[in-house]
Design a protein around this motif. Structure first.
Motif: not given
Length: 249
Positions: A79-94
């Protein structure tokens, strides 16, 4: 959660951050004290990323953090516009991959940069165009060097003039003989291929907000090559600036 450094004059916290788009592929960040105090998982990895010099305090995620909302809550970020960060890939915990992007609408986002957290160390991934340009430039450098070496070696080989075959040949111990027509034919092929080698193609446009590395070193390298000194292969963002060779913070 990490907070901006306090203002020394007693006012509200003062935001001190790297300007968006700064190329920081030559460094890495690791906070051993934080890692020994908190688990590095999908719920806390963004808080760990926020204390690194790669974090942009003006992003939408920071606004959510100040409102006590999880910074990766997509229902609020869309719902916002501008700069953001997204978590796109996860292989916990490394391994955790974080993408910096610009959101223009709930459906339209433009990727800007990618960061990865590998075993507690945070890195900025190099731009793909930089990797391609460096690999092509390095390949052309070695091909050019090979043809130059082959051409210079051919010029040092002696030959027999077919119009003057009665001339006394020189001893084989002092000079090796070769047919003049064969020598000229091979030399012309090498010179033709050397002239046809194209320069490295220009990289595609950088993403919005990205500041490329200064070209001062490249210009100095060209002047050195013109002066007769050998030119070293270009720096490869992965081979020469990989995780093991980056400055630790």
């Amino acid at each position: 959660m990490a907070t901006p450094p306090p203002n020394m004059e007693g006012g509200p916290p003062q935001v001190v951050a790297q300007p968006p788009g700064t190329d920081m592929t030559g460094i890495c960040f690791k906070d051993q004290l934080w890692l020994s105090s908190y688990p590095l998982d999908r719920n806390l990895v963004f808080d760990y990323f926020a204390i690194s010099p790669f974090y942009d305090w003006t992003c939408n995620n920071e606004q959510l953090r100040q409102r006590a909302i999880h910074p990766l809550d997509i229902s609020h970020l869309c719902k916002m516009t501008g700069i953001e960060y997204m978590l796109v890939d996860i292989k916990e915990p490394h391994l955790f991959v974080i993408r910096k992007q610009k959101r223009d609408s709930p459906e339209k986002v433009t990727a800007m940069m990618t960061y990865y957290v590998m075993d507690g160390s945070i890195y900025q991934a190099p731009q793909l165009c930089n990797v391609f340009a460096s690999r092509v430039d390095r390949a052309i450098h070695h091909i050019h060097k090979a043809f130059t070496t082959a051409s210079s070696n051919l010029e040092k080989i002696g030959y027999v003039d077919p119009d003057n075959e009665t001339a006394a040949p020189e001893p084989k111990a002092s000079k090796e003989t070769i047919d003049l027509r064969e020598f000229n034919r091979v030399n012309q092929i090498l010179q033709s291929l050397l002239r046809k080698l194209p320069p490295a193609p220009p990289p595609p446009p950088f993403p919005e907000g990205y500041v490329p590395i200064s070209t001062g070193e490249a210009e100095n390298g060209s002047e050195t090559q013109q002066a007769g000194e050998p030119l070293q292969p270009p720096v490869d963002p992965i081979i020469d600036q990989g995780p093991a060779k980056r400055m630790k913070f």
